[in-house]
Design an enzyme around this catalytic site. Sequence first.
Site, PDB file in Angstrom:
ATOM      1  N   CYS A   1     -45.793  41.005  36.331  1.00 32.53           N
ATOM      2  CA  CYS A   1     -45.054  41.825  37.163  1.00 32.53           C
ATOM      3  C   CYS A   1     -45.893  41.828  37.906  1.00 32.53           C
ATOM      4  CB  CYS A   1     -45.871  43.486  36.125  1.00 32.53           C
ATOM      5  SG  CYS A   1     -45.637  44.790  36.848  1.00 32.53           S
TER       6      CYS A   1
ATOM      7  N   CYS B   1     -44.123  59.873  42.664  1.00 31.38           N
ATOM      8  CA  CYS B   1     -44.031  60.039  41.953  1.00 31.38           C
ATOM      9  C   CYS B   1     -45.477  61.075  40.918  1.00 31.38           C
ATOM     10  CB  CYS B   1     -43.853  59.103  40.245  1.00 31.38           C
ATOM     11  SG  CYS B   1     -41.731  58.439  40.899  1.00 31.38           S
TER      12      CYS B   1
END
Length: 351
Positions: free
Chosen positions: A112, A123
């Site tokens: 990742c 967010c």
Amino acid sequence: MITISDELKNDIKSLTLPELQEAIKGIGEPAFRAKQLYEWMHVKQARNYDEMTNIPKALKEKLKANFEYTCLEAIQVQESKLDDTKKFLFALADGNVIESVFMKYKFGVSVCISSQVGCRMGCKFCASTLDGVERNLRPSEMLDQIYAISNYTGEKVHRVVVMGSGEPLDNYDNLLRFITLLTDENGMNLSQRNLTVSTCGIVPKIYELADEDLSINLALSLHASNDAKRKELMPIANTYSIKEVLDACKAYFEKTGRQLTFEYSLVAGVNDTDEDAKELSELLKGLNAVVNLIPVNPIKERSFKPTDRSGALAFKNKLEKSHINSTIRREMGRDIDGACGQLRRRHLEEN
Ligand code: SAH
């Protein structure tokens, strides 16, 4: 068609093979050197020019004078005791730090990577965004995360997910160039099907991506089943409605045929009620999508709590009853600041 910006012209690892061939000619060297160099960078993944044994010393000096060679330095590696997850904190040449994650599954190794230093999407549950965005990562710096992890672990990387810090579609040109390099048959040659890009939903960019003639997977961070709740968690929801986002996802699916994934972080009492599951099922009906449920990873700057195991299972069952496929993501590396941006943030606080 990708064009090269001035910023990247001297960043040798960000050049495509045809661009490298041009650049090598430009410094008066024969074109075959470009292929050799490209292989050293992207197949053998050399950490510097000096490792390139069949490149003459004089040429190495010339390359050093003309091109920057990026390489990441691991300044911290956290290894999970619960599973095979490893979290890397890397220093970039300008002193910024980024993080990347190595995960080992039955099918193989998944990495990742981050796409930006920090993030400006805001967010509410995410640690990467607390200080905003510092800068975009270059294509070379995205590749370097994979190469460095492969080098450190000695493992072949089977899958890459662009789900670390940053919003990949907010760094669109560099993302596309990264995809081109990563999936190039002369380079690491990762199958596009094994690459997933996760976005909070920048609608015009999803349409643009759909037109690029790629077969990469798209993951959409949804996190709520109506606009009011989504706005509470994700500021981007003030710009694009869920309907607009889902229409863009459908267009992506129609163009590419790639199955859609929706990311849904379960936050206790916020988006995990029966009503939420029902509304979500309605929303995704007929989309042939998979919902990835992940109990939110709590960050200390916010008071969000994860839905517990039985709550997550109940939510999943509700979706399945409405024929919506879902998985509960294994919470890998929980003991090592597994959530997006937490390790970098801790580092910034301590230094
Ligand atoms: N900006 C992109 C990619 C990076 S975030 C995006 O929004 O998709 C990768 C995923 O991790 C997103 O689904 C994001 O919402 C989620 N995420 C971030 N912080 C989290 C946390 N603390 N707990 C659970 N999921 C989180």
